[in-house]
Structure formats: C-alpha cells, structure tokens
Scaffold this motif. Structure first.
Motif, short mmCIF file in Angstrom:
data_model
loop_
_atom_site.label_atom_id
_atom_site.label_comp_id
_atom_site.label_asym_id
_atom_site.label_seq_id
_atom_site.Cartn_x
_atom_site.Cartn_y
_atom_site.Cartn_z
N PHE A 38 0.83 -1.21 0.00
CA PHE A 38 0.00 0.00 0.00
C PHE A 38 0.86 1.26 0.00
O PHE A 38 0.64 2.19 -0.79
CB PHE A 38 -0.93 0.00 1.21
N GLN A 39 1.84 1.29 0.88
CA GLN A 39 2.67 2.50 0.96
C GLN A 39 3.55 2.67 -0.28
O GLN A 39 3.90 3.79 -0.66
CB GLN A 39 3.53 2.47 2.23
N SER A 40 3.87 1.56 -0.96
CA SER A 40 4.68 1.66 -2.17
C SER A 40 3.91 2.32 -3.31
O SER A 40 4.50 2.79 -4.28
CB SER A 40 5.16 0.27 -2.61
N ASP A 46 -5.13 -6.42 -5.66
CA ASP A 46 -5.85 -5.23 -6.10
C ASP A 46 -4.98 -3.97 -5.98
O ASP A 46 -5.05 -3.08 -6.82
CB ASP A 46 -7.13 -5.04 -5.27
N LEU A 47 -4.16 -3.90 -4.93
CA LEU A 47 -3.29 -2.74 -4.75
C LEU A 47 -2.26 -2.63 -5.87
O LEU A 47 -1.94 -1.53 -6.33
CB LEU A 47 -2.58 -2.82 -3.40
N LEU A 48 -1.75 -3.77 -6.32
CA LEU A 48 -0.71 -3.75 -7.35
C LEU A 48 -1.28 -3.67 -8.77
O LEU A 48 -0.63 -3.16 -9.68
CB LEU A 48 0.17 -5.00 -7.23
N ALA A 49 -2.52 -4.16 -8.95
CA ALA A 49 -3.10 -4.21 -10.29
C ALA A 49 -3.64 -2.86 -10.74
O ALA A 49 -3.75 -2.59 -11.94
CB ALA A 49 -4.21 -5.25 -10.33
N ALA A 50 -4.00 -1.98 -9.79
CA ALA A 50 -4.62 -0.70 -10.14
C ALA A 50 -3.59 0.30 -10.65
O ALA A 50 -2.44 0.33 -10.19
CB ALA A 50 -5.35 -0.13 -8.94
N ASP A 51 -4.02 1.13 -11.60
CA ASP A 51 -3.17 2.24 -12.05
C ASP A 51 -3.23 3.40 -11.06
O ASP A 51 -2.22 4.05 -10.80
CB ASP A 51 -3.63 2.73 -13.44
N LYS A 52 -4.42 3.63 -10.52
CA LYS A 52 -4.62 4.69 -9.53
C LYS A 52 -5.42 4.16 -8.36
O LYS A 52 -6.33 3.34 -8.55
CB LYS A 52 -5.36 5.89 -10.15
N ILE A 53 -5.09 4.61 -7.17
CA ILE A 53 -5.82 4.21 -5.97
C ILE A 53 -6.48 5.46 -5.38
O ILE A 53 -5.79 6.42 -5.04
CB ILE A 53 -4.89 3.56 -4.93
N VAL A 54 -7.80 5.45 -5.29
CA VAL A 54 -8.55 6.56 -4.71
C VAL A 54 -9.11 6.11 -3.38
O VAL A 54 -9.78 5.07 -3.31
CB VAL A 54 -9.70 7.00 -5.65
N THR A 55 -8.83 6.84 -2.32
CA THR A 55 -9.33 6.49 -1.00
C THR A 55 -9.94 7.71 -0.33
O THR A 55 -9.47 8.83 -0.53
CB THR A 55 -8.22 5.89 -0.12
N THR A 56 -10.98 7.49 0.45
CA THR A 56 -11.58 8.60 1.20
C THR A 56 -10.75 8.84 2.46
O THR A 56 -9.98 7.98 2.89
CB THR A 56 -13.03 8.28 1.58
N THR A 57 -10.93 10.01 3.06
CA THR A 57 -10.17 10.35 4.27
C THR A 57 -10.49 9.39 5.41
O THR A 57 -9.60 8.98 6.16
CB THR A 57 -10.47 11.79 4.69
N THR A 58 -11.77 9.02 5.56
CA THR A 58 -12.14 8.10 6.63
C THR A 58 -11.58 6.70 6.37
O THR A 58 -11.20 5.99 7.31
CB THR A 58 -13.67 8.03 6.79
N ALA A 59 -11.54 6.30 5.11
CA ALA A 59 -10.96 4.99 4.77
C ALA A 59 -9.46 4.98 5.06
O ALA A 59 -8.92 4.00 5.57
CB ALA A 59 -11.21 4.67 3.30
N LYS A 101 -7.06 1.91 -14.67
CA LYS A 101 -7.71 0.97 -13.76
C LYS A 101 -7.69 1.59 -12.36
O LYS A 101 -6.61 1.93 -11.86
CB LYS A 101 -6.98 -0.37 -13.75
N VAL A 102 -8.85 1.73 -11.77
CA VAL A 102 -8.97 2.47 -10.50
C VAL A 102 -9.42 1.53 -9.39
O VAL A 102 -10.36 0.74 -9.56
CB VAL A 102 -9.98 3.63 -10.64
N LEU A 103 -8.76 1.64 -8.25
CA LEU A 103 -9.20 0.96 -7.03
C LEU A 103 -9.75 2.02 -6.10
O LEU A 103 -9.03 2.92 -5.67
CB LEU A 103 -8.03 0.23 -6.37
N LEU A 104 -11.04 1.95 -5.82
CA LEU A 104 -11.71 2.93 -4.96
C LEU A 104 -11.91 2.31 -3.58
O LEU A 104 -12.62 1.31 -3.43
CB LEU A 104 -13.05 3.34 -5.57
N ILE A 105 -11.28 2.90 -2.57
CA ILE A 105 -11.34 2.37 -1.20
C ILE A 105 -12.24 3.27 -0.35
O ILE A 105 -12.01 4.48 -0.27
CB ILE A 105 -9.94 2.29 -0.57
#
Length: 210
Positions: free
Chosen positions: A114-116, A187-200, A153-157
């Motif tokens: 995740f941090q990478s 999922d973390l490695l497959a996504a081009d962009k990771i979008v996360t909300t502040t609470t997530a 490819k987007v991962l929405l958390i």
C-alpha cells in the motif's frame, strides 16, 4: 511517513492527510510482497481440474483383436492412452494449491504494498452524500476531476460499503470498489490509480498501522 493532498468532490485541494505504516526493509520488500501475491493467487485456485486415467475410463474390457497374425500392433484395450477416447497420462487431479504465510508477514506485505503505491494514491473527502441516487456518470465525472485518466484501472477504497456508491460503481469495468478492511495485495498492485476517502485512510492507519 507519506503526505497526501486531500481533494473535495469538485477536485479542489482542501487539506493534507498523512499515512505512516510500518513497512518491510528495502532489501526484503519486493520478496515479501511477491510471496503474498503468489499466496493470494494460489489460494484463489479451485484445484478441481480432473482427468480420467485408463483405469477410470469406461470400456476397454475386451482385447480389440488377437495378439498375433493380424499384421497390426499388439493392443490389449481400446482405452489405452494412445487411443482416441482412452485415458490420460499424468493428467491433473483435484489438489489443494493453497500456500501458507504467517499473519504478521501477510500484514507486513500488505502495508508495504500500500505504501509503495503512494505516488498513485489520491485522497478525497467523503462523497457518499453527494450522490442522492445511484449515478455512474456523476461518479466517473468526479473521478476524472480528481485527476484519473479515462482508461486507468482504478481501485476505490471506502471506509464501509454504501449502497448508493456501490450501485454507481459496479457497472464500470475498470473500477473496483472495496472497503478499507478488505485490502489485498493483488488489487493494490493491479490498479493504475488508488482513490481512497479520508475516513478509509484513517481506518487503514488504525487497522494496519503497527
């Protein structure tokens, strides 16, 4: 520690958010993440592929022709692996592909993965209240305003599943929606962009920050 810009529904910068997770050492990070990825993919295999050997194929009880005198090769069964309709040599049988990995290692690999991806991480304010009803077009417009390309490819958390957000996102082929407690390495490695909300992001820090 990683500092991220927080954006609102319109894509404007409204603050800062930080992420501080305990990750693997640089020399072992790639190895442990790779092991976690192999484990996840192996454990997803059903292992139900099965073929029949010559002992399991029906038929073949009678010798096709006499041993000598026909000019043809000797044959004891028409279910030999050499024959059409015969058994399979060394074919797959049901098996367990699961790979074991210690819980502490799995969590370390997840934090490291995740941090990478911090350079591809986009943090946004909670937006569930912005969608009065399920609307895929509005959600995709917002994702574009947050700086995500149309073909990415987007991962929405999200912190927890919201029915309106789920219904808005489920019909988009290159968008995957997961909750913060269901993170996984693939999922973390497959996504081009990771979008996360502040609470997530806060929940990720709380659950995985050790």
């Amino acid at each position: 520690m990683v500092n991220c810009v927080v954006r609102d529904w319109q894509g404007q910068e409204v603050g800062q958010a930080s992420l501080d997770l305990k990750v693997a050492k640089e020399e072992t990070a790639a190895h442990i993440v790779h092991r976690a990825l192999v484990r996840q993919m192996a454990n997803a295999r059903q292992g139900t592929a099965s073929t029949k050997t010559r002992a399991e194929v029906s038929g073949g009880g009678r010798k096709p022709w006499r041993q000598k005198g026909t000019g043809r090769a000797r044959a004891g069964s028409n279910r030999s692996p050499l024959w059409r309709g015969g058994g399979v040599i060394f074919g797959p049988k049901p098996r367990d592909y699961s790979v074991k990995m210690n819980r502490k290692e799995r969590r370390l690999a997840l934090r490291t993965a995740f941090q990478s991806r911090s350079e591809d991480l986009i943090v946004v304010e909670e937006f569930a209240d912005k969608l009065a009803q399920p609307k895929t077009k509005e959600l995709m417009s917002a994702i574009a305003r947050w700086g995500v390309g149309a073909d990415s490819k987007v991962l929405l958390i999200v912190s927890e599943r919201n029915e309106t957000v789920y219904l808005s996102a489920r019909n988009v082929a290159n968008l995957k929606l997961i909750s913060a407690t269901n993170l996984n390495v693939f999922d973390l490695l497959a996504a081009d962009k990771i979008v996360t909300t502040t609470t997530a992001l806060a929940k990720i820090q709380e659950v995985y920050g050790e």
